[in-house]
Motif scaffolding. Structure first.
Motif, PDB file in Angstrom:
ATOM      1  N   THR A  60      33.903  41.075  45.972  1.00  0.00           N
ATOM      2  CA  THR A  60      34.632  39.951  45.093  1.00  0.00           C
ATOM      3  C   THR A  60      35.820  40.724  44.926  1.00  0.00           C
ATOM      4  O   THR A  60      35.992  41.803  44.229  1.00  0.00           O
ATOM      5  CB  THR A  60      33.532  39.832  43.972  1.00  0.00           C
ATOM      6  N   ARG A  61      37.053  39.803  44.941  1.00  0.00           N
ATOM      7  CA  ARG A  61      38.323  40.302  44.672  1.00  0.00           C
ATOM      8  C   ARG A  61      38.876  39.714  43.347  1.00  0.00           C
ATOM      9  O   ARG A  61      38.657  38.686  43.016  1.00  0.00           O
ATOM     10  CB  ARG A  61      39.279  39.932  45.706  1.00  0.00           C
ATOM     11  N   ALA A  62      39.838  40.473  42.607  1.00  0.00           N
ATOM     12  CA  ALA A  62      40.472  39.945  41.528  1.00  0.00           C
ATOM     13  C   ALA A  62      42.021  40.032  41.960  1.00  0.00           C
ATOM     14  O   ALA A  62      42.399  41.399  41.997  1.00  0.00           O
ATOM     15  CB  ALA A  62      40.183  40.791  40.398  1.00  0.00           C
ATOM     16  N   GLN A  66      47.578  37.901  37.967  1.00  0.00           N
ATOM     17  CA  GLN A  66      48.686  36.937  37.806  1.00  0.00           C
ATOM     18  C   GLN A  66      49.555  37.325  36.674  1.00  0.00           C
ATOM     19  O   GLN A  66      49.336  38.146  35.795  1.00  0.00           O
ATOM     20  CB  GLN A  66      47.775  35.601  37.285  1.00  0.00           C
ATOM     21  N   PRO A  67      50.782  36.530  36.861  1.00  0.00           N
ATOM     22  CA  PRO A  67      51.831  36.949  35.846  1.00  0.00           C
ATOM     23  C   PRO A  67      51.356  36.943  34.557  1.00  0.00           C
ATOM     24  O   PRO A  67      52.272  37.617  33.606  1.00  0.00           O
ATOM     25  CB  PRO A  67      52.968  35.824  36.414  1.00  0.00           C
ATOM     26  N   ASP A  68      50.383  35.940  34.016  1.00  0.00           N
ATOM     27  CA  ASP A  68      50.146  35.726  32.548  1.00  0.00           C
ATOM     28  C   ASP A  68      49.176  36.771  32.118  1.00  0.00           C
ATOM     29  O   ASP A  68      48.666  36.640  31.035  1.00  0.00           O
ATOM     30  CB  ASP A  68      49.851  34.451  32.460  1.00  0.00           C
ATOM     31  N   GLY A  69      48.840  37.599  33.023  1.00  0.00           N
ATOM     32  CA  GLY A  69      47.687  38.863  32.575  1.00  0.00           C
ATOM     33  C   GLY A  69      46.359  38.452  32.947  1.00  0.00           C
ATOM     34  O   GLY A  69      45.443  39.345  32.786  1.00  0.00           O
ATOM     35  N   SER A  70      46.193  37.250  33.400  1.00  0.00           N
ATOM     36  CA  SER A  70      44.815  36.888  34.075  1.00  0.00           C
ATOM     37  C   SER A  70      44.624  37.319  35.293  1.00  0.00           C
ATOM     38  O   SER A  70      45.517  37.855  36.045  1.00  0.00           O
ATOM     39  CB  SER A  70      44.505  35.418  33.955  1.00  0.00           C
ATOM     40  N   VAL A  71      43.417  36.989  35.967  1.00  0.00           N
ATOM     41  CA  VAL A  71      43.202  37.227  37.336  1.00  0.00           C
ATOM     42  C   VAL A  71      42.677  36.127  38.085  1.00  0.00           C
ATOM     43  O   VAL A  71      42.038  35.130  37.198  1.00  0.00           O
ATOM     44  CB  VAL A  71      42.340  38.333  37.548  1.00  0.00           C
ATOM     45  N   ARG A  72      42.433  36.279  39.270  1.00  0.00           N
ATOM     46  CA  ARG A  72      41.669  35.075  39.980  1.00  0.00           C
ATOM     47  C   ARG A  72      40.710  35.642  40.918  1.00  0.00           C
ATOM     48  O   ARG A  72      41.201  36.442  41.652  1.00  0.00           O
ATOM     49  CB  ARG A  72      42.849  34.068  41.013  1.00  0.00           C
ATOM     50  N   LEU A  73      39.689  35.192  40.284  1.00  0.00           N
ATOM     51  CA  LEU A  73      38.320  36.020  41.202  1.00  0.00           C
ATOM     52  C   LEU A  73      37.985  34.996  42.313  1.00  0.00           C
ATOM     53  O   LEU A  73      37.921  33.845  42.292  1.00  0.00           O
ATOM     54  CB  LEU A  73      37.238  36.187  40.411  1.00  0.00           C
ATOM     55  N   SER A  74      37.826  35.845  43.393  1.00  0.00           N
ATOM     56  CA  SER A  74      37.017  35.041  44.722  1.00  0.00           C
ATOM     57  C   SER A  74      36.079  35.987  45.328  1.00  0.00           C
ATOM     58  O   SER A  74      36.110  37.284  45.479  1.00  0.00           O
ATOM     59  CB  SER A  74      38.286  34.951  45.548  1.00  0.00           C
ATOM     60  N   VAL A  93      31.824  39.573  35.416  1.00  0.00           N
ATOM     61  CA  VAL A  93      31.834  39.727  36.753  1.00  0.00           C
ATOM     62  C   VAL A  93      32.420  40.974  37.395  1.00  0.00           C
ATOM     63  O   VAL A  93      33.526  41.519  36.816  1.00  0.00           O
ATOM     64  CB  VAL A  93      32.787  38.715  37.501  1.00  0.00           C
ATOM     65  N   LEU A  94      31.935  41.773  38.212  1.00  0.00           N
ATOM     66  CA  LEU A  94      32.166  42.974  38.824  1.00  0.00           C
ATOM     67  C   LEU A  94      32.968  42.401  39.811  1.00  0.00           C
ATOM     68  O   LEU A  94      32.633  41.697  40.768  1.00  0.00           O
ATOM     69  CB  LEU A  94      31.283  43.945  39.193  1.00  0.00           C
ATOM     70  N   ALA A  95      34.100  42.995  40.024  1.00  0.00           N
ATOM     71  CA  ALA A  95      35.161  42.831  41.207  1.00  0.00           C
ATOM     72  C   ALA A  95      36.164  43.756  41.290  1.00  0.00           C
ATOM     73  O   ALA A  95      36.428  44.668  40.651  1.00  0.00           O
ATOM     74  CB  ALA A  95      35.921  41.556  40.801  1.00  0.00           C
ATOM     75  N   ARG A  96      37.030  43.627  42.551  1.00  0.00           N
ATOM     76  CA  ARG A  96      38.127  44.797  42.990  1.00  0.00           C
ATOM     77  C   ARG A  96      39.424  44.283  42.783  1.00  0.00           C
ATOM     78  O   ARG A  96      39.680  43.123  43.093  1.00  0.00           O
ATOM     79  CB  ARG A  96      37.720  45.184  44.287  1.00  0.00           C
ATOM     80  N   LEU A  97      40.391  45.039  41.952  1.00  0.00           N
ATOM     81  CA  LEU A  97      41.564  44.850  42.138  1.00  0.00           C
ATOM     82  C   LEU A  97      42.284  45.171  43.330  1.00  0.00           C
ATOM     83  O   LEU A  97      41.704  45.934  44.143  1.00  0.00           O
ATOM     84  CB  LEU A  97      42.299  45.467  40.768  1.00  0.00           C
ATOM     85  N   PRO A  98      43.544  44.582  43.720  1.00  0.00           N
ATOM     86  CA  PRO A  98      44.048  44.909  45.051  1.00  0.00           C
ATOM     87  C   PRO A  98      44.340  46.539  45.167  1.00  0.00           C
ATOM     88  O   PRO A  98      44.271  46.931  46.508  1.00  0.00           O
ATOM     89  CB  PRO A  98      45.356  44.237  45.100  1.00  0.00           C
ATOM     90  N   ASP A  99      44.525  47.144  44.109  1.00  0.00           N
ATOM     91  CA  ASP A  99      44.864  48.629  44.362  1.00  0.00           C
ATOM     92  C   ASP A  99      43.548  49.564  44.016  1.00  0.00           C
ATOM     93  O   ASP A  99      43.752  50.982  44.009  1.00  0.00           O
ATOM     94  CB  ASP A  99      45.947  49.262  43.301  1.00  0.00           C
ATOM     95  N   ILE A 121      40.474  41.033  32.463  1.00  0.00           N
ATOM     96  CA  ILE A 121      39.745  42.239  32.704  1.00  0.00           C
ATOM     97  C   ILE A 121      39.273  42.754  31.236  1.00  0.00           C
ATOM     98  O   ILE A 121      39.743  42.217  30.088  1.00  0.00           O
ATOM     99  CB  ILE A 121      40.660  43.226  32.924  1.00  0.00           C
ATOM    100  N   VAL A 122      38.020  43.354  31.384  1.00  0.00           N
ATOM    101  CA  VAL A 122      37.226  43.792  30.193  1.00  0.00           C
ATOM    102  C   VAL A 122      37.465  45.325  30.382  1.00  0.00           C
ATOM    103  O   VAL A 122      36.698  45.853  31.244  1.00  0.00           O
ATOM    104  CB  VAL A 122      35.660  43.253  30.188  1.00  0.00           C
ATOM    105  N   GLY A 123      37.973  45.986  29.299  1.00  0.00           N
ATOM    106  CA  GLY A 123      37.890  47.449  29.634  1.00  0.00           C
ATOM    107  C   GLY A 123      39.026  47.678  30.278  1.00  0.00           C
ATOM    108  O   GLY A 123      40.013  47.062  30.683  1.00  0.00           O
ATOM    109  N   GLU A 124      39.074  48.878  31.085  1.00  0.00           N
ATOM    110  CA  GLU A 124      40.244  49.615  31.774  1.00  0.00           C
ATOM    111  C   GLU A 124      39.956  49.044  33.286  1.00  0.00           C
ATOM    112  O   GLU A 124      38.837  49.052  33.837  1.00  0.00           O
ATOM    113  CB  GLU A 124      40.060  51.175  31.702  1.00  0.00           C
ATOM    114  N   PRO A 125      41.154  49.100  34.040  1.00  0.00           N
ATOM    115  CA  PRO A 125      41.008  48.926  35.462  1.00  0.00           C
ATOM    116  C   PRO A 125      40.226  50.209  36.236  1.00  0.00           C
ATOM    117  O   PRO A 125      40.286  50.871  35.827  1.00  0.00           O
ATOM    118  CB  PRO A 125      42.594  49.026  35.906  1.00  0.00           C
ATOM    119  N   HIS A 126      39.355  49.659  37.112  1.00  0.00           N
ATOM    120  CA  HIS A 126      38.656  50.375  38.008  1.00  0.00           C
ATOM    121  C   HIS A 126      37.480  51.132  37.157  1.00  0.00           C
ATOM    122  O   HIS A 126      37.046  52.136  37.762  1.00  0.00           O
ATOM    123  CB  HIS A 126      39.756  51.443  38.612  1.00  0.00           C
TER     124      HIS A 126
END
Length: 584
Positions: A180-182, A185-193, A214-220, A273-278
């Motif tokens: 699942t990907r996140a 977005q420019p407004d600080g949100s993400v789009r989950l797929s 939801v657990l998902a992965r950011l692009p990096d 996002i909830v908490g820190e990235p990764h």
């Protein structure tokens, strides 16, 4: 007779007041200094009344009706929504939450008692609010102030229910494989797929909004579990529009049929996002650990209710027994007098009541870990709670299924039919051994992730505290000390041997966890015997039963404990490979 639920209030009070002495301990904690024993009893009794009168009557009918799915919408069985609205109106979701965010600030032990009763009364219904406290813990600890302001209050009150969206079809328990990907977005949100499966309460008609975690992965994101982030995606967005997520179907299951187990599709759903990235697993574990304790309570609850109904049936069912010395004919007696039935019922009682002692002690550790003023006490309580979580989840849910099956055996052929209730209990109990991490995963968590890294230091400290809590002059103290020493020896041998055999801990983990659960139950019964001995000698029937159960534990469960240790020793020999075979 018909299946029924009677809340074990007297048993709960025994553990809370007499065995653990919690009212006196609460008085030493600023967070609970104003809580007295009478108030705690009132909470338990009101919870029992709700479980018995509101939730339990929906159990059998809900199992037969199940949930319905149509065009993404899920309907729960008749009466479930009204019962949940009554649950929220009474303030039950907020019981053990921080008063600063709308909670009642009561101890975790009372919350454990509440959910034990709810699960016993109606496991499927309880699945819906079962994740609320975990979601509260997760958001309270890790969410941004903005997310807390928007979502924490409705979660605490139960106005909005929540989910834990982890599992994906190809990954199962290996979260490092999730796809699942996140997309930021420019407004600080993400789009989950992506798609998630086995999502309890992913869609339903109990609340207008559902807060999905939801657990998902950011692009990096790096590969594996170190690249997982946690996101909040509500069913209804703040502007009142429907989020881009839906339920694609519900599972047809062996049990808990009134609980909607959903396939969830996220198609560019808005989240934050909830908490820190990764570092999503660190945030999610606050929810998972709470969920695992609640699953342990499910195992305890279903075993307790199955035992109580089997005991009642055994007193009513008449059958001829083998003639005793002096008898001229075999009389028809209640089957509770038959040795085989009595043996089964006594074993059920020892494991159920001993399991409650362990579960409530663990719940109190969570309160100490959060509220004790002494830093060393907080740390030791946190360490012990972390070690006990996998033990309780696996041990009590293994018992939940096995003891419900034993209870069915007491009913004989009647037990295999729906009208008598126990077959539903067996079906419902089986899932608790699987979800929130299978029991094999719990054993690996205990041995590989928690015992081996520090050479067993924290676990041996826990065992030392167990020994120190045993009254030296108690009748069963020496036997309990022996069980704990044998367990420690087996763990030390495993730690030493693992250096030369990396697979060894995985081969023996299940048996070591079982031995651990049995040793802890034995220590609890030794303490219970010491607490009850004086009143039992004075003729008190309740306390006499406690002393009899303690004696039965040490006489009849010792071979089972020894067998678990023997199985662990046998596991030192590597297993043969399973060769490929032609199914045809």
């Amino acid at each position: 007779m018909s299946w029924e639920y009677r809340a074990p209030v007297r048993e709960m009070r025994y553990v809370i007041e007499e065995l653990l002495g919690l009212p006196a301990q609460w008085a030493q904690l600023n967070a609970f200094a104003e809580l007295d024993a009478d108030t705690a009893v009132q909470v338990i009794e009101e919870a029992a009344k709700f479980a018995v009168e509101v939730v339990a009557p929906l159990n059998g009918p809900g199992d037969l009706e199940g949930c319905s799915w149509r065009d993404g919408a899920v309907g729960t069985p008749k009466g479930f929504r009204a019962a949940y609205q009554a649950f929220v109106a009474a303030g039950w979701p907020a019981l053990a939450c921080d008063p600063a965010v709308g909670g009642q600030g009561l101890p975790q032990v009372l919350n454990a008692a509440l959910y034990e009763m709810l699960s016993a009364a109606n496991h499927a219904w309880t699945m819906y609010p079962g994740l609320l406290h975990g979601a509260y813990e997760c958001l309270h600890r890790h969410a941004s102030p903005e997310l807390q302001q928007r979502y924490l209050g409705p979660v605490v009150s139960g106005e909005w229910l929540s989910t834990m969206c982890l599992t994906e079809a190809h990954a199962g328990s290996d979260l490092g494989l999730l796809r699942t990907r996140a997309q930021p977005q420019p407004d600080g949100s993400v789009r989950l797929s992506g798609q998630k499966i086995f999502i309890s309460g992913g869609e339903h008609d109990l609340t207008d909004n559902i807060v999905h975690l939801v657990l998902a992965r950011l692009p990096d994101a790096p590969p594996g579990t170190k690249g997982i982030s946690l996101f909040l995606a509500p069913k209804i967005l703040p502007d009142g529009t429907r989020n881009a997520l839906r339920c694609d179907g519900i599972e047809k299951k062996m049990g808990i049929k009134g609980s909607a187990t959903c396939v969830m599709a996220f198609e560019g759903a808005t989240g934050w996002i909830v908490g820190e990235p990764h570092r999503g697993l660190a945030a999610m574990f606050a929810m998972m650990n709470s969920a695992r304790l609640h699953v342990a309570l499910q195992g305890l609850a279903l075993a307790d209710n199955a035992h109580r109904n089997a005991l009642r049936y055994a007193h009513e069912r008449l059958q001829s027994r083998a003639p005793q010395r002096g008898d001229t004919a075999a009389p028809a007696d209640p089957i509770v007098l038959h040795p085989a039935v009595r043996r089964s019922l006594l074993r059920q009682r020892v494991l159920v009541e001993g399991g409650r002692m362990l579960a409530y002690a663990a719940a109190h550790l969570l309160d100490l870990a959060e509220h004790a003023e002494d830093g060393a006490l907080r740390r030791s309580a946190q360490d012990d709670a972390a070690l006990l979580t996998p033990v309780l989840k696996a041990f009590l849910t293994d018992n939940g299924f096995a003891l419900a099956s034993d209870a069915l055996q007491v009913f004989g052929g009647h037990g295999y039919t729906h009208d008598w209730g126990v077959e539903q209990c067996v079906r419902d109990a089986r899932i608790a051994m699987v979800y929130e991490g299978t029991n094999q995963i719990q054993a690996i968590d205990l041995v590989v992730r928690k015992v081996l890294p520090d050479g067993g230091a924290k676990f041996f400290a826990l065992l030392q505290r167990q020994r120190a809590a045993l009254p030296p002059q108690a009748r069963h103290a020496a036997a309990a000390q022996d069980w704990l020493a044998r367990l420690e020896s087996a763990l030390r041998d495993t730690v030493a041997a693992a250096a030369g055999d990396a697979e060894l801990p995985y081969r023996v983990a299940d048996d070591l966890l079982r031995a651990c659960g049995l040793a802890l139950v034995a220590a609890a019964w030794a303490r219970a015997d010491a607490v009850s001995a004086e009143r039992a000698a004075a003729g008190d029937a309740f306390h006499r039963a406690k002393c009899e159960s303690a004696a039965h534990c040490f006489a009849q469960l010792e071979p089972e404990f020894a067998q678990a240790l023997a199985q662990a020793r046998a596991g030192r020999t590597p297993f043969a490979a399973i060769e490929a075979f032609d199914a045809a």
